[in-house]
Design a protein around this motif. Structure first.
Motif, PDB file in Angstrom:
ATOM      1  N   PRO A 332       3.850  18.758   5.585  1.00 55.93           N
ATOM      2  CA  PRO A 332       4.341  17.200   4.949  1.00 55.93           C
ATOM      3  C   PRO A 332       3.512  16.211   5.534  1.00 55.93           C
ATOM      4  O   PRO A 332       3.378  15.224   4.652  1.00 55.93           O
ATOM      5  CB  PRO A 332       5.767  17.391   5.440  1.00 55.93           C
ATOM      6  N   ILE A 333       2.858  16.278   6.429  1.00 47.93           N
ATOM      7  CA  ILE A 333       1.927  15.217   6.962  1.00 47.93           C
ATOM      8  C   ILE A 333       0.875  15.216   6.329  1.00 47.93           C
ATOM      9  O   ILE A 333       0.397  13.899   5.729  1.00 47.93           O
ATOM     10  CB  ILE A 333       1.822  15.472   8.560  1.00 47.93           C
ATOM     11  N   VAL A 334      -0.024  16.237   6.279  1.00 48.83           N
ATOM     12  CA  VAL A 334      -1.048  16.163   5.127  1.00 48.83           C
ATOM     13  C   VAL A 334      -0.742  15.920   3.837  1.00 48.83           C
ATOM     14  O   VAL A 334      -1.519  14.900   3.262  1.00 48.83           O
ATOM     15  CB  VAL A 334      -1.633  17.726   4.937  1.00 48.83           C
ATOM     16  N   GLU A 335       0.419  16.106   3.227  1.00 50.00           N
ATOM     17  CA  GLU A 335       0.864  15.766   1.724  1.00 50.00           C
ATOM     18  C   GLU A 335       1.019  14.209   1.869  1.00 50.00           C
ATOM     19  O   GLU A 335       0.615  13.346   0.872  1.00 50.00           O
ATOM     20  CB  GLU A 335       1.949  16.412   1.331  1.00 50.00           C
ATOM     21  N   ALA A 336       1.539  13.673   3.085  1.00 44.33           N
ATOM     22  CA  ALA A 336       2.069  12.337   2.932  1.00 44.33           C
ATOM     23  C   ALA A 336       0.718  11.317   3.241  1.00 44.33           C
ATOM     24  O   ALA A 336       0.633  10.322   2.691  1.00 44.33           O
ATOM     25  CB  ALA A 336       2.678  11.999   4.442  1.00 44.33           C
ATOM     26  N   MET A 337      -0.291  11.832   3.938  1.00 44.32           N
ATOM     27  CA  MET A 337      -1.420  11.023   4.069  1.00 44.32           C
ATOM     28  C   MET A 337      -2.258  11.018   2.915  1.00 44.32           C
ATOM     29  O   MET A 337      -2.949   9.931   2.380  1.00 44.32           O
ATOM     30  CB  MET A 337      -2.376  11.553   5.222  1.00 44.32           C
ATOM     31  N   ALA A 338      -2.299  12.328   2.177  1.00 43.78           N
ATOM     32  CA  ALA A 338      -2.968  12.318   0.888  1.00 43.78           C
ATOM     33  C   ALA A 338      -2.325  11.548  -0.172  1.00 43.78           C
ATOM     34  O   ALA A 338      -3.005  10.764  -0.806  1.00 43.78           O
ATOM     35  CB  ALA A 338      -3.050  13.946   0.263  1.00 43.78           C
ATOM     36  N   ALA A 339      -1.091  11.247  -0.468  1.00 43.47           N
ATOM     37  CA  ALA A 339      -0.222  10.486  -1.053  1.00 43.47           C
ATOM     38  C   ALA A 339      -0.684   9.099  -0.764  1.00 43.47           C
ATOM     39  O   ALA A 339      -0.834   8.338  -1.604  1.00 43.47           O
ATOM     40  CB  ALA A 339       1.178  10.969  -0.963  1.00 43.47           C
ATOM     41  N   MET A 340      -0.642   8.549   0.455  1.00 40.71           N
ATOM     42  CA  MET A 340      -1.158   7.321   0.839  1.00 40.71           C
ATOM     43  C   MET A 340      -2.381   7.064   0.300  1.00 40.71           C
ATOM     44  O   MET A 340      -2.692   5.678  -0.337  1.00 40.71           O
ATOM     45  CB  MET A 340      -0.787   6.995   2.239  1.00 40.71           C
ATOM     46  N   VAL A 341      -3.400   7.797   0.585  1.00 39.73           N
ATOM     47  CA  VAL A 341      -4.664   7.619   0.092  1.00 39.73           C
ATOM     48  C   VAL A 341      -4.737   7.377  -1.471  1.00 39.73           C
ATOM     49  O   VAL A 341      -5.289   6.524  -2.180  1.00 39.73           O
ATOM     50  CB  VAL A 341      -5.751   8.647   0.542  1.00 39.73           C
ATOM     51  N   ILE A 342      -4.044   8.323  -2.430  1.00 39.05           N
ATOM     52  CA  ILE A 342      -4.139   8.332  -3.586  1.00 39.05           C
ATOM     53  C   ILE A 342      -3.633   7.069  -4.485  1.00 39.05           C
ATOM     54  O   ILE A 342      -3.991   6.531  -5.068  1.00 39.05           O
ATOM     55  CB  ILE A 342      -3.560   9.635  -4.297  1.00 39.05           C
ATOM     56  N   VAL A 343      -2.521   6.683  -3.563  1.00 41.56           N
ATOM     57  CA  VAL A 343      -1.656   5.571  -4.135  1.00 41.56           C
ATOM     58  C   VAL A 343      -2.483   4.422  -3.997  1.00 41.56           C
ATOM     59  O   VAL A 343      -2.591   3.690  -4.872  1.00 41.56           O
ATOM     60  CB  VAL A 343      -0.150   5.343  -3.561  1.00 41.56           C
ATOM     61  N   ASP A 344      -2.996   4.260  -2.742  1.00 48.88           N
ATOM     62  CA  ASP A 344      -3.837   3.196  -2.496  1.00 48.88           C
ATOM     63  C   ASP A 344      -5.014   3.004  -3.440  1.00 48.88           C
ATOM     64  O   ASP A 344      -5.202   1.903  -4.160  1.00 48.88           O
ATOM     65  CB  ASP A 344      -4.541   3.169  -1.107  1.00 48.88           C
ATOM     66  N   PHE A 345      -5.629   3.756  -3.720  1.00 47.86           N
ATOM     67  CA  PHE A 345      -7.043   3.739  -4.945  1.00 47.86           C
ATOM     68  C   PHE A 345      -6.340   3.724  -6.279  1.00 47.86           C
ATOM     69  O   PHE A 345      -6.904   3.112  -7.149  1.00 47.86           O
ATOM     70  CB  PHE A 345      -8.021   5.117  -4.703  1.00 47.86           C
ATOM     71  N   TYR A 346      -5.116   4.273  -6.569  1.00 49.44           N
ATOM     72  CA  TYR A 346      -4.468   4.216  -7.789  1.00 49.44           C
ATOM     73  C   TYR A 346      -4.008   2.849  -7.991  1.00 49.44           C
ATOM     74  O   TYR A 346      -4.374   1.918  -9.217  1.00 49.44           O
ATOM     75  CB  TYR A 346      -3.251   5.128  -7.894  1.00 49.44           C
ATOM     76  N   LEU A 347      -3.488   2.143  -7.096  1.00 45.60           N
ATOM     77  CA  LEU A 347      -3.051   0.589  -7.147  1.00 45.60           C
ATOM     78  C   LEU A 347      -4.404  -0.238  -7.459  1.00 45.60           C
ATOM     79  O   LEU A 347      -4.357  -0.955  -8.280  1.00 45.60           O
ATOM     80  CB  LEU A 347      -2.063   0.305  -6.071  1.00 45.60           C
TER      81      LEU A 347
END
Lengths: 352, 352, 352, 352
Positions: A332-347
């Motif tokens: 879940p930590i790997v997923e969390a960090m991936a989600a943060m990176v993707i959201v950051d670039f998505y926004l």
């Protein structure tokens, strides 16, 4: 600058020591009007917590997140989201034996040298307990981009690995077993091996593979903030991580261009995907996939020689419960960090 | 935010397209009173440039750097250092055949989709020519920390690799051969293989290993800006890089804790160094070493099918000279990025 | 960190000393597909340059901007825009008399103490010549938001001021006179006064008022990055600026709430606008207006006592041409900085 | 990016709404080994809180700060300091009357338009209650630089002002009266006036002057991050602030260079200090002084017409207790922001 903030548009500023009052953080830049499912956030915390299964540390932690701001009548308001998770289970006396001792391959020595002071209880800030904040921020990030699927799973433990391409896996099986390996036959072997390791009082490393689906074309900011560069940094910032590769990775370094090139279909998709969904640092709409290497946890239940702050040799041995393989809990930590990176670039991609 | 600035205290803001007027940048945060050896900077540029040996692209580029500010009577002044390198050899007509075509495994397609416009000449901003700015900034960074030694070298090309630990190598031999491999027997094999690949009109990948010596204890900012996380991001931001590992890396993921732990000597150094000189994200004074994977260059001299902007299938083939293996030329780039990361943390470490 | 980058989404990294090779910068984050009118950019530079009229310094500078990247076939590409303006008129020998002397109310002394070295020629980096880069970046920023009108003008010189609300002014007259004051009767008085001051070998300060029209509702990021806080920082970063106020400003501090509150019309506009178009740090759609105070230029053509680097008292006197009142030349700089702030928040507002 | 982080080296990330669970923040970059006096921090919070004297709002708030991390055995550890202050006195029902109404000269309207949602209770994030976090961070900042003295005081209320230079004042008297004006005769007049205003159900603005003593030479980062530019931004980010001037300020804009120039003493100090302790954006060792303008609080106890979210005209009147003049309570906030700016540059100055 001091290293406790992650992200640009969607930013987490994190705080907390293993045995301090609380772990927590501030999430700034979360878009308004996101209806948050708080149960889902708690569920992610439960996936990370110790004591959840027979193959991880039996230390009991009950990580309950309390949100303090930024949410009104169930929705985000666009203002910063402050949150805390109390450290309910800290028994500081347990750690008196390491107050003056540097554990091998832990961060005790470098913290002492860098800061001239350290909260030695349970590793303090260097404890993986810090990742609690990441999981909270990642669980919110996922809810901003519900169409993008982030699937991490354990792909190897020690020498045991999934001998199939990820396309042959059913990600819905990841949570069906304690190892978080979607290939059930492999999962069984891994579990048996981890139990053996635990009996030895030893630990073992492993790898996590993460596949991100439905990513729009155009995320990533060349030249320095390439999508995979930020993913790599995100993963390498997780405790115990020693390596990161995406797409063809280290294998790609052995290949010829004529084998490696991903030829186009007429719709812009590619016939192969050795690029791993990213070209020139920008997502191309294909699956993003990468692999993360975790070393074995340094705390073992075997006697080791080490030194204390006076430079004297002392013997030490981990006490109580230990974590024979943290890799399942790191999913879940790997997923969390991936989600943060993707959201950051998505926004950020909305700007242009 | 838009990805063209690297670093925090020592910052490079970079600009320039392959076939525009110039490549250049602004270095902010360089300490004052550093006596710069401009010849050394030029020498680093020469190590990067095409046409320098028989095994790289024969395209001639004469990269001469012009400094525009921040240096007075041979010394840095603490004000920003502006610099440019003119693109003297751009023949824009050469690229008309790709104006409307997306080359496989290049960034043409994603740039077009992301920005809605692209300078197609020679890859524009996605060209590895962009790394000229990095080499300049890195060459200055090295002069700020003369005692720290940064040694990168080619450790594998295709399946050929150095079969020795780095401690057995003599880094002074790296520049003695065109492949930049300090193990001369291996270098010879690599060179022969690259020549073969070139004849085929193909390309091949490889890896670079980098060893950093004499790093003081205490560099790195946990939890997100761990020293290895920034090194990883730096390396992954270089064109064609697919993976990064440090210390025990992916091998470490197969090991047991009892094998992997680095036991202390009484002076705080460690008996083994599987940690790769970094613990908890902070340098511990031991050698830092890491490995970077490069994919084979996408431009090959063989006919490939691809698509144009209308989604039609077209055939294309690289024209003129090509770069069978960029890994030797990437050695100074790896060093430059490593130098920038180390200097950044070195300067920051003075704060506390 | 070292202070030479401005903005978050739309970022200028600036370099250059008064008498170095060139002034220039890198603009990162400019949206793609903006058709740039390069003549308009040059025209803004001409408004800033010395020697343009009878009431400013007669030093001739011909500031021609050269763009090096980020523009392709007349349009921005989304990649960084590098640019330089050569310093064609530097006569370094003119400045030998200040190499070792600290001019009163200049930055000579503090640069020497801070950096331990300084490029003394013409003030080096502390020269207002640095604002050339700002004007270029601002002129591009204006072209991103063509509907937003940014009108700066000289509102006072010494004790002479425009005795009318800005609503009574015709901004199209600002450029009709050398003082850049849209109230022609006042302009005449100002011009006469500046000529008198010049004869005395003295200088005089003044204020610039700026009115920004057609700003959409919602720009600004509370709590720290309020729109007026960023405007204030932008203005205060311009050489010689001593104060900033917006809306009711310092007068508002004398008022009662019952007088000061801006009551709403039913469409959300307000009947009065003492708020100056910003509430809670966010634009409300009304005109934004603010006022900037400039001190008199420190270089005067009168003999003054000062000290040298040995702490000895020496006499000095400005040589050659001087600038009796820089305020008219500062008008395009105020507009440029305002444009950069507005564009930055405008682009960011697309995220949410 | 979203505006809730302040500072570069010493950074506060703040969160919290007026009537949410808590106000709080994360301080990153605080040096280790600072022995913190927690009582002093609490005392600063008490200076800010409502209900402390007869001339401010009688709303009772008991702001107790709880530290959650970053402090171990009384000392800072170099890791982030997380803290919260619970909102104990929120009565949400009090605010139902404004749920759907936009109060004049408040941020209700712009928050609604910007975010599409708002926590209307007590102004939510736009409430000055947010400054609680600033005061905590500032109180810690002051303890990092104990030798630097930051003295803010009320210099005017409405038309009543201190008619003396600051050098004639005894700052130790500031806390001796409820208005926080060190000139006791003026303080008395101000207090009488504020009581009159309160009876009218009205509010009044004022100014705060701040004098910073014992600042080392060399703080500030030209060209954009000049010391006074950051101080200005810091002050303008405080609720209700309309203007900022330092040194000679707006008066300086009326002066001649021959009057304004600060001539040197042989030790590098200056005979006059119209520069306000800053030249070229860098501290010169003289006293830094500046003045901040506060508008009258928008909430008055008189009936006003306004609009609701449907654009209908409605009548409204402040209920319960109101704050006739917030300026005295803003004194510790001005000091806190100044302390954060000074510490930030102080820490950065160690780099070079």
């Amino acid at each position: 600058m001091a290293g406790n903030t992650f992200g640009n548009i969607y930013r987490l500023s994190s705080f907390g020591e293993s045995h301090g009052e609380a772990i927590g953080g501030v999430i700034d830049g979360c878009p308004p009007n996101i209806e948050l499912d708080l149960n889902v956030i708690q569920k992610e915390l439960d996936r990370r917590k110790p004591g959840q299964s027979a193959i991880v540390t039996q230390r009991k932690e009950n990580d309950e997140v309390e949100f303090l701001s930024g949410i009104f009548e169930g929705k985000t308001t666009g203002t910063p989201i402050g949150f805390i998770v109390r450290n309910t289970n800290q028994k500081s006396k347990d750690y008196s034996h390491i107050a003056d001792t540097y554990r091998p391959s832990h961060a005790d020595y470098v913290y002492e040298k860098k800061y001239g002071i350290r909260d030695y209880r349970g590793g303090g800030r260097s404890s993986a307990r810090e990742t609690v904040s990441r999981v909270v921020a990642g669980a919110i990030a996922k809810q901003i981009i519900p169409d993008i699927k982030i699937n991490a799973f354990v792909s190897s433990v020690g020498d045991i690995f999934i001998d199939k391409p990820y396309q042959a896996l059913d990600f819905s099986l990841t949570e069906s077993n304690d190892v978080r390996c979607p290939d059930l036959a492999t999962a069984e072997k891994m579990e048996a091996y981890i139990k053996e390791i635990r009996k030895e009082g030893d630990t073992v490393g492993g790898t996590i593979t993460c596949v991100i689906q439905n990513v729009p074309v155009g995320l990533g900011e060349p030249v320095f903030d390439k999508l995979h560069a930020e993913l790599g940094k995100a993963m390498l910032s997780i405790n115990a991580v020693k390596g990161f590769e995406y797409g063809s990775g280290f294998c790609g370094a052995k290949m010829k261009g004529s084998e490696h090139n991903d030829l186009f279909n007429t719709d812009g998709s590619t016939k192969s995907n050795l690029s791993g969904g990213i070209q020139g640092g920008i997502s191309n709409g294909m699956d993003i996939y990468f692999r993360v290497a975790f070393k074995p946890v340094a705390t073992i239940m075997q006697e080791q020689e080490t030194i204390n702050s006076k430079g004297e040799v002392v013997k030490m041995q981990g006490k109580g419960r230990h974590d024979p393989c943290v890799v399942p809990r790191a999913v879940p930590i790997v997923e969390a960090m991936a989600a943060m990176v993707i959201v950051d670039f998505y926004l950020l991609s909305k700007v242009y």
